[in-house]
Design an enzyme around this catalytic site. Structure first.
Site, short mmCIF file in Angstrom:
data_model
loop_
_atom_site.label_atom_id
_atom_site.label_comp_id
_atom_site.label_asym_id
_atom_site.label_seq_id
_atom_site.Cartn_x
_atom_site.Cartn_y
_atom_site.Cartn_z
N ILE A 169 46.00 39.48 51.26
CA ILE A 169 47.12 39.28 52.16
C ILE A 169 46.94 40.15 53.41
CG2 ILE A 169 49.63 39.31 52.40
CD1 ILE A 169 48.74 37.39 50.25
N TYR A 220 43.97 42.70 54.24
CA TYR A 220 43.15 42.84 53.03
C TYR A 220 42.13 41.71 52.88
CZ TYR A 220 45.64 46.85 51.12
OH TYR A 220 46.15 48.11 50.90
N ASP A 280 42.48 43.92 41.91
CA ASP A 280 42.68 44.29 43.31
C ASP A 280 41.48 43.82 44.13
OD1 ASP A 280 45.12 45.45 42.93
OD2 ASP A 280 44.40 47.52 43.00
N ASP A 285 40.43 45.23 47.16
CA ASP A 285 39.74 46.27 47.93
C ASP A 285 38.78 47.06 47.04
OD1 ASP A 285 41.90 47.25 46.53
OD2 ASP A 285 42.47 48.74 48.04
N THR A 297 52.28 59.51 35.76
CA THR A 297 53.26 59.23 36.82
C THR A 297 54.07 57.97 36.49
OG1 THR A 297 51.52 58.08 38.06
CG2 THR A 297 51.95 60.39 38.62
N GLU A 329 52.89 48.61 39.20
CA GLU A 329 52.13 49.39 38.22
C GLU A 329 53.06 50.11 37.25
OE1 GLU A 329 48.19 51.59 38.99
OE2 GLU A 329 49.71 53.16 39.15
N ASP A 386 36.93 55.36 41.37
CA ASP A 386 36.89 55.67 42.79
C ASP A 386 35.93 56.84 42.98
OD1 ASP A 386 37.32 56.52 45.44
OD2 ASP A 386 39.39 55.79 45.41
#
Length: 361
Positions: free
Chosen positions: A131, A134, A219, A221, A253, A311, A334
């Site tokens: 979108i 992206y 995802d 990216d 979290t 999430e 990552d």
């Protein structure tokens, strides 16, 4: 004895016998009438009577639906592969089984050749959202997917985008295709993220049930950097977040505000799952995405937004609906943010360097 008493007792006994005979006759007639019907149903539901595609098209979304895995155990032809060593586990440095008997997938815990044969008639759908800006990540995503994702299997890439003209044309292997799904965009990136659940839910009901056996929701990216195959497939799977795979539950979290439908108390939680890599059978993904969308809608009505959006709701759902398979951080990493530990023998799906502020604005 009074004759009236004698004949009255005899009459009552005869009536009881007649009633008992009638009940037994009715019972056995029902039993015998069921026998041919059950035999017919059994023959109609036998694996030989249905092709995989036929089973997929007949799926409904009722709570009683079974996952395709449970419909039939595939026959494996003669195949040479190393024997499993019961007293010599392949990994002793990591957890390979959850307390609810779900495998945790690491390198060395599966045989790709054997699994490829078991899933040889399976079609996998991959959903990805490109979108606004992206869409720039889409070419690298698709090119690396063709190199590493479900190689040798039938795949449909479902690309959700507001810019269909910007979807790149890439060379695809046989049996694989790109399907562009034109959707609207939203002002905030958080809204785009949260509406993914709604869109996956809607399209699961409208078309995914008829077209694929499993959905893998990713995802955009990111890029594939090593094998990602059918070892990930299960009725429902989640992926360990690379930032929390070694943390205790108090550090997760999760959404901690009780007002939110995503709320998880500090003394609960199994793992922290990443929102960028989850999936399962189409009926199970439909249930997950529908539940998360409904929870986010309820939160919105209360004027609250979960701390990590979709999430947070994914983690709430997977706490009460335990995944049947858990993917290790090999499947989401990552390299710029985290130092690779020795236990990660492979990095299969990794983040692409980017300026988050520029992309999200």
């Amino acid at each position: 004895m009074d004759p009236r008493d004698f004949w009255g007792n005899r009459t009552k006994s005869c009536l009881c016998l007649i009633l008992l005979f009638a009940v037994l006759l009715g019972f056995y007639s029902n039993v015998f009438s069921l026998i041919p019907r059950r035999q017919t149903e059994k023959s109609q539901s036998s694996p030989e009577a249905h092709h995989v595609q036929g089973r997929r098209e007949s799926l409904t979304l009722s709570e009683g639906d079974g996952h395709l895995d449970s419909c039939r155990i595939p026959e494996v032809p003669r195949l040479l592969y190393p024997k499993a060593q019961l007293l010599k586990p392949s990994r002793v440095d990591v957890l390979v089984m959850t307390p609810w008997f779900a495998p945790v997938v690491w390198d060395g815990t599966f045989d790709s050749a054997l699994l490829d044969v078991q899933f040889r008639n399976t079609t996998i759908g991959l959903t990805v959202f490109a979108i606004k800006k992206y869409v720039v990540f889409l070419r690298l995503f698709l090119e690396t997917a063709e190199k590493y994702f479900m190689v040798g299997h039938k795949v449909i890439y479902y690309v959700f985008t507001d810019r269909p003209a910007d979807v790149p044309q890439i060379a695809l292997q046989d049996g694989r295709q790109v399907v562009v799904l034109h959707v609207g965009n939203y002002r905030r990136w958080q809204d785009i993220s949260m509406h993914r659940m709604e869109m996956i839910s809607n399209f699961s009901r409208q078309r995914f049930l008829r077209e694929v056996d499993y959905l893998v929701c990713l995802d955009v990216d990111m890029k594939f950097s090593d094998h990602v195959g059918v070892e990930i497939l299960a009725p429902l799977f989640g992926t360990l977040h690379p930032g929390f795979y070694a943390a205790d539950r108090q550090s997760f979290t999760y959404e901690r505000r009780p007002l939110s439908r995503a709320y998880i108390p500090r003394d609960e939680g199994d793992f922290y799952y990443a929102g960028g890599f989850f999936g399962g059978s189409v009926p199970e993904v439909y249930r997950l995405t529908t539940a998360c969308h409904q929870a986010m809608t309820a939160d919105q009505a209360q004027g609250i937004e979960a701390v990590w959006h979709d999430e947070s709701h994914l983690n709430r759902y997977l706490l009460s609906h335990k995944p049947s398979k858990v993917l290790s951080p090999e499947y989401l990493w990552d390299e710029r943010m985290l130092q690779r530990p020795p236990l990660l023998r492979k990095l299969r799906y990794v983040a692409v360097p980017k300026n988050h502020t520029e992309i999200r604005n």
